[in-house]
Design an enzyme around this catalytic site. Structure first.
Site, PDB file in Angstrom:
ATOM      1  N   SER A 141       0.865  -1.178   0.000  1.00  0.00           N
ATOM      2  CA  SER A 141       0.000   0.000   0.000  1.00  0.00           C
ATOM      3  C   SER A 141       0.895   1.219   0.000  1.00  0.00           C
ATOM      4  O   SER A 141       2.034   1.167   0.489  1.00  0.00           O
ATOM      5  CB  SER A 141      -0.888   0.025   1.254  1.00  0.00           C
ATOM      6  OG  SER A 141      -1.529   1.280   1.400  1.00  0.00           O
ATOM      7  N   TYR A 154      -2.757  -0.368  10.284  1.00  0.00           N
ATOM      8  CA  TYR A 154      -2.540  -0.552   8.846  1.00  0.00           C
ATOM      9  C   TYR A 154      -1.180   0.007   8.424  1.00  0.00           C
ATOM     10  O   TYR A 154      -0.386  -0.677   7.780  1.00  0.00           O
ATOM     11  CB  TYR A 154      -3.668   0.143   8.081  1.00  0.00           C
ATOM     12  CG  TYR A 154      -3.713  -0.166   6.608  1.00  0.00           C
ATOM     13  CD1 TYR A 154      -4.130  -1.413   6.157  1.00  0.00           C
ATOM     14  CD2 TYR A 154      -3.378   0.797   5.664  1.00  0.00           C
ATOM     15  CE1 TYR A 154      -4.206  -1.700   4.808  1.00  0.00           C
ATOM     16  CE2 TYR A 154      -3.449   0.528   4.315  1.00  0.00           C
ATOM     17  CZ  TYR A 154      -3.855  -0.727   3.882  1.00  0.00           C
ATOM     18  OH  TYR A 154      -3.924  -0.999   2.532  1.00  0.00           O
TER      19      TYR A 154
END
Length: 259
Positions: A141, A154
Site C-alpha cells: 500500500s 494498517y
C-alpha cells in the site's frame, strides 16, 4: 519475468485486487493458477472462472501456507510467481487515540499484513532459489511508503511489509529472485468501502483491474516499486527531503479533515 508459462499463486484471491490479479494472470497466459482465500463463494467463483486450483484456508494458521504451496505444486508444478496479496484494514480509527485498537486487532493486522508474506516467501523461496528464478509480487500500500492518517495498525504493518520486501530483494536478487512491491492508494474494493478516512481517496480511486495490470507490468519489467497513483512518488520525495515538514503538513491535513 513473464507471466506466460508460469504457475502463479495468489493469496486473498476471493475478491478485490486478488480477484483482478487472477484474471490478469490468466489473460497473460499463466500455465496454472493456485488461488487461496478464506472459504466462501468469492474464491469458488474466481476459481471456476479462471480454471484455477482453489485451496481455502486461514493465513493466520502457521501450517496453512506451507501446505498450500506443497499441495499447489504437487498439482500444477513449481510456483514461478507468488503473489502475497491478502490484507486487512482492521483497526481504522475515526476518533480517539490512534493506538486504541486492542491487542487482538494489532495481532490480526500483523498476522495478515506481514506474517503471511513471511510465510509465503519462506515456503516458495527455497525452490525458486534452487531453480535460479522466481518472482514475489507483494501487495502492500502507499501507506507503507507514506502513512494512512487514520490507521496505525494498517500503516505500521504496511511499513513492515515493505521492509520485508526490500530485505528479500536485497538478500536474494543475485539468486535470481525478483520482488515487486505494489503500493496503490485508493482502490475500488470492499476494503476501501469499509474505510471512511477520505485521505485514502484524495488522489482518486483506481479499479482493481488497473492496479492488477500495473502490478504484473512491474513483475514483467523486473521493477521493485510500483506506485499506481502517480502522486505517490512526489509525496515520497517531499517526505524524504523534509521529514519534519511532512509530519507538520500531515498534522494540518488531519486537523482539516476533523472539521
Amino acid at each position: 519475468m513473464k507471466v506466460a508459462g508460469e504457475v502463479v499463486l495468489i493469496t486473498g484471491a476471493g475478491g478485490g485486487i486478488g480477484r483482478a490479479l487472477a484474471r490478469e494472470a490468466r489473460r497473460r497466459g499463466a500455465a496454472g493458477l493456485i488461488l487461496s482465500d478464506l472459504p466462501g463463494p468469492g474464491l469458488e467463483s474466481i476459481a471456476a472462472e479462471t480454471g484455477a486450483l482453489a485451496i481455502a484456508g486461514d493465513l493466520r494458521d502457521p501450517d496453512f501456507i506451507p501446505a498450500l504451496v506443497q499441495q499447489g505444486e504437487a498439482a500444477l508444478g513449481p510456483v514461478g510467481i507468488a503473489c502475497a496479496n491478502a490484507g486487512t484494514a482492521a483497526g481504522w480509527i475515526e476518533k480517539g487515540i490512534i493506538t486504541a485498537p486492542g491487542d487482538e486487532i494489532w495481532a490480526l493486522a500483523w498476522e495478515v499484513n506481514v506474517l503471511s508474506h513471511v510465510r509465503l516467501s519462506r515456503a516458495v523461496l527455497p525452490g525458486m532459489i534452487a531453480r535460479g528464478r522466481g518472482h514475489l509480487l507483494q501487495t502492500i500500500s502507499a501507506a507503507g511508503l507514506l502513512t494512512a492518517p487514520g490507521a496505525a495498525t494498517y500503516s505500521a504493518t504496511k511499513h513492515a511489509a515493505l521492509g520485508l520486501a526490500e530485505s528479500i530483494a536485497i538478500a536474494h536478487g543475485k539468486d535470481g529472485i525478483g520482488v515487486t512491491a505494489l503500493c496503490p492508494q485508493g482502490v475500488d474494493t470492499a476494503m476501501l468501502a469499509d474505510v471512511k478516512d477520505e485521505a485514502t481517496r484524495a488522489d482518486g480511486v483506481m479499479s482493481a483491474e488497473e492496479v492488477a495490470a500495473l502490478g504484473f507490468d512491474g513483475v514483467e519489467a523486473g521493477q521493485f516499486l510500483v506506485t499506481p497513483h502517480e502522486r505517490v512518488r512526489r509525496y515520497m520525495t517531499k517526505k524524504a527531503g523534509d521529514y519534519e515538514g511532512w509530519i507538520i503538513s500531515m498534522q494540518e491535513y488531519k486537523a482539516r479533515m476533523r472539521r
